[in-house]
Design a protein around this motif. Structure first.
Motif, PDB file in Angstrom:
ATOM      1  N   UNK A 193      -6.390  13.621  43.662  1.00 33.33           N
ATOM      2  CA  UNK A 193      -6.441  13.860  42.218  1.00 33.33           C
ATOM      3  C   UNK A 193      -7.377  15.016  41.910  1.00 33.33           C
ATOM      4  N   UNK A 194      -8.549  15.036  42.581  1.00 36.55           N
ATOM      5  CA  UNK A 194      -9.474  16.158  42.370  1.00 36.55           C
ATOM      6  C   UNK A 194      -8.847  17.465  42.848  1.00 36.55           C
ATOM      7  N   UNK A 195      -8.175  17.419  44.010  1.00 35.22           N
ATOM      8  CA  UNK A 195      -7.538  18.630  44.527  1.00 35.22           C
ATOM      9  C   UNK A 195      -6.435  19.094  43.585  1.00 35.22           C
ATOM     10  N   UNK A 196      -5.703  18.127  43.003  1.00 35.57           N
ATOM     11  CA  UNK A 196      -4.643  18.509  42.064  1.00 35.57           C
ATOM     12  C   UNK A 196      -5.251  19.197  40.847  1.00 35.57           C
ATOM     13  N   UNK A 197      -6.389  18.680  40.374  1.00 36.87           N
ATOM     14  CA  UNK A 197      -7.047  19.321  39.239  1.00 36.87           C
ATOM     15  C   UNK A 197      -7.443  20.752  39.587  1.00 36.87           C
ATOM     16  N   UNK A 203       3.392  16.921  43.812  1.00 35.53           N
ATOM     17  CA  UNK A 203       3.456  15.548  44.285  1.00 35.53           C
ATOM     18  C   UNK A 203       2.410  14.712  43.552  1.00 35.53           C
ATOM     19  N   UNK A 204       2.744  13.444  43.338  1.00 40.86           N
ATOM     20  CA  UNK A 204       1.789  12.531  42.698  1.00 40.86           C
ATOM     21  C   UNK A 204       0.665  12.240  43.687  1.00 40.86           C
ATOM     22  N   UNK A 205      -0.587  12.273  43.246  1.00 39.99           N
ATOM     23  CA  UNK A 205      -1.700  12.071  44.175  1.00 39.99           C
ATOM     24  C   UNK A 205      -1.722  10.642  44.706  1.00 39.99           C
ATOM     25  N   UNK A 206      -2.073  10.508  45.981  1.00 35.92           N
ATOM     26  CA  UNK A 206      -2.118   9.191  46.612  1.00 35.92           C
ATOM     27  C   UNK A 206      -3.545   8.670  46.709  1.00 35.92           C
ATOM     28  N   UNK A 207      -4.511   9.564  46.796  1.00 32.91           N
ATOM     29  CA  UNK A 207      -5.904   9.131  46.921  1.00 32.91           C
ATOM     30  C   UNK A 207      -6.721   9.859  45.856  1.00 32.91           C
ATOM     31  N   UNK A 208      -7.952   9.414  45.692  1.00 34.32           N
ATOM     32  CA  UNK A 208      -8.795   9.997  44.660  1.00 34.32           C
ATOM     33  C   UNK A 208      -9.038  11.473  44.940  1.00 34.32           C
ATOM     34  N   UNK A 209      -9.236  11.837  46.238  1.00 35.83           N
ATOM     35  CA  UNK A 209      -9.508  13.241  46.529  1.00 35.83           C
ATOM     36  C   UNK A 209      -8.294  14.112  46.223  1.00 35.83           C
ATOM     37  N   UNK A 214       0.338  20.544  46.044  1.00 35.11           N
ATOM     38  CA  UNK A 214      -0.714  19.782  45.375  1.00 35.11           C
ATOM     39  C   UNK A 214      -0.326  19.421  43.950  1.00 35.11           C
TER      40      UNK A 214
END
Lengths: 452, 435
Positions: free
Chosen positions: B383-387, B375-381, B372
């Motif tokens: 990005x939230x999961x990465x946070x 990797x660069x986030x592909x979708x908005x969710x 998580x």
């Protein structure tokens, strides 16, 4: 995660559901609106409702035809036999079958008009016709049938009329002298003595449809050939002719106790018929017990074979039901998916639209990775960091500052952009452009703690 | 009980019905005949109480390997036993088909029924029941009764996979380097004096023992050897954090694998290895095992352990460790770096433990977090999961820093390197003489 599949599901279900709803609404409306011949007052000369026939009766009277309304078939037969007359039967299903043959014995000068008679009525009345195709609703057509002109002059004069709903055909091996009109929706023929006209649609006689097309002309023409119209107006199923006179004098209570309007005349051969059946005929009932036609249709060894095969099936069922051993159960180990709490928290952020906290975390994480690469302390002022990163990556300092210390993203797309840019930042800083000329920072490279 | 054959016989009889003069008496006659024949067949079937069964075969198997357990069915009656036998095991025992075995046992003879088992889970896998269906000579009827013959109890113990065995030679080689007559031996505190030997060119001059050289006419150097007979205690946390799946096996299995490798290596290095598995109670304990039987006792103790959904009682963990290990020992605590579990459970009681023992906290790293955050986030969710993942990593780092402040060494590695990293930490401590 599930939204694409759900959307796909919706895409298929919504149009299909709309079509089904349309069908259902149409069907219910049709069932509610379409007149039922068994209802009291259907095509009655005194009923001014949409399914009545009062306007037709007035039109006939205006033409000088004597309209006689009769409530019982024997009376109608008697009245029709007195003078040349037209006997209109709007609901042939309500007429007792025993009277149907009597209709054919009217004088040759009479005409009988049956409106939408079902196969049972035609069969019992000895009419050599049978219903073929039935339409969903009456359709206005011209009086020709398969290119042949209509032999009835009054129908030919009417032109286009809504007379095609139930088509009739000559029963196989019957008299050929029939006149077909309206694409077989109206048949005129000689029925033993009298002239019979069978029409498959009630629309040309009804108050609400009388004005459409040539309906008035057709209806008044069909009924106005004789000087008198005997209008048989029945409220419900008639009692059989050999019952005492009591139901005739008491016309308001001829209906059977229950289930009578479903099947007006239960089959007399079924000895164990409905409760409202002919319980007053014990001689027929005992005779029907003795010979069951279904049982007589097969030899007795057939029934014995059936019973024995049933017993064999029972044994097979018992054999299959006896299992070798019950299934074995065992406790399953607990399963906790990896990063369950992390992914759940991510979904919570998303549902709460917590773009601010998410962006703060992402920015903090990016700073914690970038600062050691630039030998900057953790509490460096934003300007220093932005300048150092901009020098290292070649991006404008304002853009870097906006990226690392900027405003909260407004929507998910902005957050996604921010997350991607922040994810790329450490790579950009650690692999700088060829023109590497970073000014030495005046800060001591201190230990980056694990606080971030 | 009747079989399909009785039904088929009845059906055949039904087909002759058209030939009979009066069908209904014929139905009664034919049915009675079939029933009588079936009753006779049932009476001639071998009695179930005369059949005796016993088992032998494998008692233990390593997870992933196959075991065989043999049933010996003895027909003690005077009639021939025909029928089917079902040997029911729990589903995770992985009993190979067929579902049931055909049996033909002559009077007084014994038949062997072999069940091949490939267990799918670690732990104790019992045989649950035995059912025997004894058919008559015509096969029209059979006898069957629950619990007859009685099923002989048998439990197959499925041992942990211990995949990190393959690392053992390499680690042992490193241990030998440590142990050999090389100059790399440290002079730090805690290393043990071994022997005196003659100086050869290349030896560290600081190792020369002048007093001994004065007694002899030669220059002698001291040699050191790594500490021996130290104590290593592996503590496995079997609480809720150990149930989390890393890859496709729970965190507890990775911890077991690492503990087994560590135990094997430490016992070769001459240290004493004990084991403790605790959540809210002591689930398994091995202590004082000799070198020869250590691994056997360990895998046997670990095999039935399963994660439980309870919060681990670190008060109990520390109390048990202090009670069992009076001398200074290396305590390797296999758990998860989770702020909730460790911050509130372990940190308050850690000073008592760290005061007497050397503590290493070993935790398997969750690869999902790495994925998580790397990797660069592909979708908005994403990005939230990465946070959320960055936040979890930050919390983990806080726990780690707090543990380090107490002098605890933290091993945080992905599952494929976990066992190797734990033993490396042990080897490093041994090299430094800090056990």
């Amino acid at each position: 995660m599930t939204s694409p599949t759900r959307r796909r599901w919706h895409r298929a279900a919504i149009p299909l559901g709309l079509v089904l709803l349309l069908f259902a609404v149409t069907g219910v409306t049709y069932a509610l609106e379409h007149p039922d011949p068994r209802e009291p007052g259907f095509l009655s000369p005194v009923n001014a409702d949409s399914d009545g026939g009062s306007r037709l009766a007035q039109a006939l009277t205006a033409r000088g035809v004597d309209v006689r309304r009769e409530r019982h078939t024997p009376d109608a037969l008697q009245t029709a036999a007195e003078a040349p007359s037209t006997l209109l039967v709007p609901a042939p299903t309500l007429v007792h079958p025993d009277y149907l043959t009597m209709l054919s014995r009217l004088p040759a000068t009479s005409r009988v008009v049956l409106v939408d008679p079902p196969a049972r009525v035609l069969d019992r009345g000895g009419v050599p016709l049978e219903p073929t195709g039935r339409r969903w609703a009456a359709r206005p057509v011209g009086p020709e049938t398969a290119g042949q002109p209509c032999p009835l002059p009054e129908a030919a004069a009417a032109g286009v009329a809504a007379a095609l709903r139930q088509r009739y055909a000559v029963r196989s091996g019957a008299s050929p002298t029939v006149g077909r009109c309206y694409d077989s929706g109206l048949i005129g023929l000689r029925w033993s003595l009298t002239e019979l006209v069978v029409i498959g649609a009630s629309d040309p006689f009804r108050n609400d449809r009388l004005d459409e097309h040539g309906n008035t002309t057709l209806a008044t023409g069909l009924l106005g050939t004789r000087s008198r119209v005997v209008w048989l107006d029945l409220d419900g199923p008639e009692p059989p002719p050999d019952t005492p006179q009591q139901p005739v004098t008491e016309p308001e209570a001829p209906a059977p106790p229950e289930g009578g309007d479903e099947e007006p005349y239960p089959d007399e051969r079924g000895g164990s018929g409905g409760p409202g059946g002919p319980a007053d005929r014990p001689d027929e009932g005992s005779a029907s017990q003795a010979d069951n036609p279904l049982r007589d249709a097969f030899p007795s060894w057939f029934w014995a074979l059936l019973a024995m095969l049933g017993f064999a099936l029972l044994i097979i069922a018992l054999w299959r039901a006896r299992r070798l051993a019950p299934p074995v159960a065992e406790p399953l180990p607990v399963t906790v998916r990896s990063a369950e709490t992390v992914l759940g928290r991510g979904r919570l952020y998303r549902r709460a639209r917590a773009r601010g906290p998410a962006a703060d975390i992402l920015r903090g994480a990016a700073l914690a990775r970038v600062l050691p690469l630039l030998d900057l302390p953790a509490d460096s002022p934003p300007e220093h960091v932005a300048t150092a990163v901009a020098v290292q990556t070649g991006q404008p300092p304002e853009a870097v500052r906006e990226l690392l210390y900027g405003a909260t993203p407004d929507d998910d797309a902005a957050l996604l952009r921010l997350a991607r840019d922040l994810a790329a930042l450490p790579h950009a800083v650690s692999a700088p452009r060829a023109t590497r000329g970073t000014p030495p920072t005046p800060y001591d490279a201190t230990e980056q703690g694990g606080d971030r | 009980m009747l079989t399909w054959r009785a039904a088929a016989l009845l059906g055949l009889g039904a087909l002759t019905l058209p030939l009979w003069p009066s069908p209904w008496p014929a139905v009664a006659l034919l049915t009675a005949a079939v029933l009588a024949l079936s009753a006779l067949d049932w009476a001639l079937a071998a009695p179930l109480h005369a059949v005796s069964v016993h088992r032998d075969g494998d008692r233990t198997v390593r997870l992933g390997a196959a075991a065989t357990v043999t049933l010996h069915v003895r027909n003690g009656s005077t009639r021939r036993l025909r029928g089917v036998l079902r040997d029911a095991w729990v589903p995770s025992a992985g009993a190979a088909p067929p579902y049931a075995h055909e049996l033909h046992v002559a009077p007084g003879a014994t038949e062997r029924v072999v069940t091949a088992l490939t267990p799918t889970r670690r732990g104790d896998r019992p045989a649950v029941r035995l059912s025997l269906r004894s058919a008559g000579p015509l096969g029209l009827a059979f006898r069957q009764r629950a619990g007859r013959p009685a099923a002989p109890a048998w439990t197959l113990r499925v041992l942990p996979r211990f995949e990190s065995r393959r690392l053992l030679p390499e680690k042992t080689a490193r241990l030998r380097v440590l142990d050999g007559a090389l100059v790399t031996r440290g002079r730090g505190q805690g290393t043990e004096f071994d022997t005196l030997r003659e100086y050869v060119v290349g030896d560290d001059v600081r190792s020369i023992d002048w007093r001994a050289s004065a007694r002899r006419r030669d220059v002698l150097v001291r040699t050191w050897r790594p500490e021996r007979d130290r104590r290593v205690l592996c503590v496995l946390d079997t609480g809720r954090t150990s149930a989390v799946r890393i890859g496709d096996e729970p965190r507890l299995d990775a911890a077991m694998d690492a503990a087994l490798l560590l135990a094997a290596l430490a016992s070769r290095a001459g240290d004493r290895v004990d084991l403790l598995a605790v959540d809210t109670a002591v689930r398994a304990a091995v202590s004082g095992a000799g070198r020869q039987v250590l691994l056997t006792r360990l895998v046997n103790a670990l095999a039935p352990l399963q994660p439980t959904l309870v919060e681990t009682d670190f008060e109990l963990v520390v109390g048990e460790v202090l009670r069992r290990e009076r001398k200074r020992a290396l305590v390797v605590l296999f758990t998860a770096l989770e702020p909730g579990a460790l911050g509130e459970g372990l940190l308050p009681v850690l000073p008592r433990l760290a005061a007497r023992h050397r503590v290493v906290v070993a935790a398997v790293h969750d690869p999902v977090l790495t994925r998580l955050t790397a990797t660069a986030p592909a979708r908005a969710e994403d990005a939230y999961a990465a946070a959320a993942a960055w936040r979890a990593l930050a919390e983990r780092d806080r726990v780690r820093a707090a543990l380090t402040r107490h002098g605890v060494e933290v091993v945080d590695a992905p599952a494929d390197r976990f066992a190797s990293d734990v033993t490396d930490a042990y080897l490093r401590l041994k090299t430094l003489g800090r056990l």
